[in-house]
Design a protein around this motif. Structure first.
Motif: not given
Length: 632
Positions: A352-362
């Motif tokens: 799982v890379l993230g949760s919520g409506p937005t994913l940010r990849l730095r």
């Protein structure tokens, strides 16, 4: 100087003794405030004076007699011999308000002026429209309170409700021509509500003359549009369940009608105070409203149901294309009640890379290219949910790798390949070697073609395969290297591809060896087959004639024999030996049924065993095998 000081002291005491005999005031009048109709008293007392004493009003002498003729309400009191000359006024009227002085005429003495102030208490105020004032709830209104008469000082008008002073009133007064107060009024601005029906308001006129003030009370009579309350049962409901709405209202005058709406659109056929519906997800954002009317106006109340339903996808994530080192953002909108849990993964992965409506990849790199999935779990009812994905393309310098290229023969054709992954797409894929370079088309012995790579190759960004064709290879082609390179706006990438050489002689040897082995195997199989077949035929013929066939050794053969004879051993001790020549198998097969000589003289047999052993086929195979594998 010593004689002057005693003389001055004597003179000082003499003058002091003489001054104590001069007329002077023991008491002078002071400013006085008195209510209208009361008695006013202004004191005056003199010492060492027995002459005429008089009072003045605003400079006008009132006279020297004690009863002050001509001033019926005025008189002077006190013992004149003792110097008491007090002025009395009773009853005090407004005209008595003036400045008064006590004067010793013969001594030339005048008291300080004393100001008489006459206070007039206010009358009870009047409220316009009272004692019962009719108002409409929700409509701004003004209540006017007035105080008439010659009250002095000007009264203050105050508003009270339940003993509490009300703010927001304005004050106004009018003056008579003579400058005295004519009337004053106070206006109270208010916006009444239905709760004000029957309320009592008080207007109070208050001044220094009447600190307690005088009150006038009014009662508010309110007409108001309906006051509505709307409820739903149950308030929290699963999608598909029934819900009952109840609309209750109080109004003056009474209610005349009901109207229902959902999300602003009328609900046809609904007229009474109750509405039944089947809940769905739309009720969460489209509230139900009830509008109630009477003669004064209308009122509206609305409520939204807490409808629980599974996640519904509202907005898919959009594909992204960013340069290497930048941040990438994905957004995915889901709707559900309760709010769905949204997680982000990479397609084919479980992390799982993230949760919520937005994913940010730095600070993304080429390895981050791929498809990213936002997933919402089903709701409490088990319905809804799902996944949506979008591709991330990371713009980076081209990545070039060499593909397998088959070795080539000298002076034969050759083919070299390279695989290019790049985003943005490369401007060109260039092959270079010692003699030159080529991006497309042909040049001499060289030809370049480029085409999209199949999806099976994977990689970051769109893939290209570039092929360098060489016709008529030369020695130098095998010793030198070929470079495959590509460039885009972010940089350049390349790789070195070498051409392998294939020799002819080892290949011929391998082919000959394989052919020889195949031929040998074929001969072995053929020999075994023929031996077994002949043994079966001979056994059948001997059994039918019930005798042994012996063919004597002779150098003359039958007319039907072929030009090639078979030889037998000269020693009888060798036992029965049978040799066959495979070239006459067809002839042997045609005469197998002739009972006199089944072999037609083809075989030369030194001796025949009286019985045929089952191992004879194997024996013949062993003897003939020596002849097969012993090549000259």
């Amino acid at each position: 100087f010593r004689m002057l000081v005693p003389a001055l002291l004597v003179l000082f005491f003499c003058l002091k003794g003489h001054a104590g005999l001069l007329p002077h005031f023991l008491q002078q009048p002071a400013d006085l405030v008195v209510l209208l109709g009361d008695e006013a008293r202004l004191p005056c007392a003199l010492d060492a004076y027995s002459g005429l004493v008089q009072w003045t009003k605003d400079g006008l002498a009132l006279g020297g007699e004690r009863d002050l003729p001509g001033w019926s309400r005025y008189w002077i009191s006190g013992d004149a011999a003792s110097g008491q000359h007090n002025l009395h006024i009773r009853p005090v009227e407004l005209e008595d308000q003036a400045s008064y002085e006590c004067q010793a005429t013969q001594a030339g003495l005048r008291s300080r002026p004393a100001r008489l102030h006459v206070l007039v208490p206010p009358k009870a105020p009047q409220v316009l429209g009272g004692p019962s004032v009719s108002l409409v709830a929700g409509v701004p209104a003004n209540l006017t309170c007035r105080s008439h008469g010659n009250a002095h000082p000007t009264p203050e008008l105050l508003w009270f409700r339940d003993g509490v002073r009300l703010d927001g009133a304005t004050f106004h007064q009018t003056l008579l021509k003579e400058g005295t107060t004519g009337s004053v009024e106070s206006i109270l601005s208010l916006t009444p509500s239905s709760r004000d029906d029957g309320a009592t308001l008080v207007c109070r006129a208050r001044s220094q003359a009447l600190p307690a003030g005088k009150d006038t009370a009014i009662t508010l009579s309110l007409q108001y549009p309906p006051v509505v309350t709307l409820s739903a049962e149950p308030q929290t409901v699963q999608e598909g369940e029934k819900v009952t709405f109840l609309c209750q209202a109080t109004a003056q005058p009474p209610v005349t009608g009901y109207r229902w709406a959902k999300g602003g659109s009328p609900v046809l056929g609904a007229r009474g105070p109750m509405l039944e519906v089947v809940a769905d997800a739309s009720f969460l954002t489209s509230p139900v409203s009830c509008e109630v009317s009477n003669a004064v106006g209308t009122a509206n109340c609305s409520t939204a149901l807490d409808v629980q339903f599974g996640p519904i996808l509202l907005g898919k994530p959009e594909p992204m294309s960013v340069d290497v080192g930048e941040d990438a953002f994905f957004s995915c909108a889901w709707r559900g009640n309760p709010l769905p849990r949204v997680t982000w993964t990479r397609r084919g992965g479980v992390q799982v890379l993230g949760s919520g409506p937005t994913l940010r990849l730095r600070s993304v790199g080429p390895e981050d290219s791929g498809d990213y999935v936002c997933r919402a779990e089903p709701g409490l009812t088990g319905l809804g949910g799902g996944a949506a994905e979008a591709r991330l393309t990371v713009n980076a310098p081209p990545v070039v790798t060499a593909l397998h290229s088959a070795p080539a023969f000298l002076r034969g054709p050759a083919r070299l390949q390279c695989l290019v992954f790049a985003s943005p797409a490369p401007e060109a894929v260039v092959w270079s070697w010692d003699e030159g370079f080529l991006a497309k088309g042909s040049w001499g012995r060289f030809l370049v073609e480029t085409f999209p790579a199949p999806d099976s190759y994977g990689g970051q960004g769109p893939g290209l395969i570039s092929v360098l064709h060489i016709s008529g290879t030369q020695e130098s082609d095998f010793s030198q290297g070929f470079n495959c390179s590509a460039r885009n706006r972010l940089g350049e990438g390349g790789t070195r591809v070498s051409l392998g050489r294939r020799d002819l002689l080892p290949t011929v040897r391998i082919v000959a060896g394989v052919a020889s082995a195949a031929m040998t195997l074929l001969m072995v199989i053929t020999g075994v087959t023929l031996c077994c077949w002949r043994h079966g035929k001979a056994s059948a013929s001997f059994s039918k004639q019930n005798n042994l066939v012996r063919i004597p050794s002779s150098s003359h053969g039958s007319s039907s024999r072929g030009p090639e004879e078979e030889e037998t051993g000269s020693s009888e001790d060798q036992g029965p030996i049978v040799q066959t020549d495979h070239s006459d198998l067809a002839l042997d097969e045609e005469r197998a049924l002739e009972t006199k000589d089944p072999t037609n003289g083809y075989y030369k047999v030194r001796g025949v065993s009286p019985r045929t052993s089952p191992d004879s086929c194997v024996t013949s195979l062993q003897l003939r095998s020596a002849g097969i594998f012993n090549l000259p």
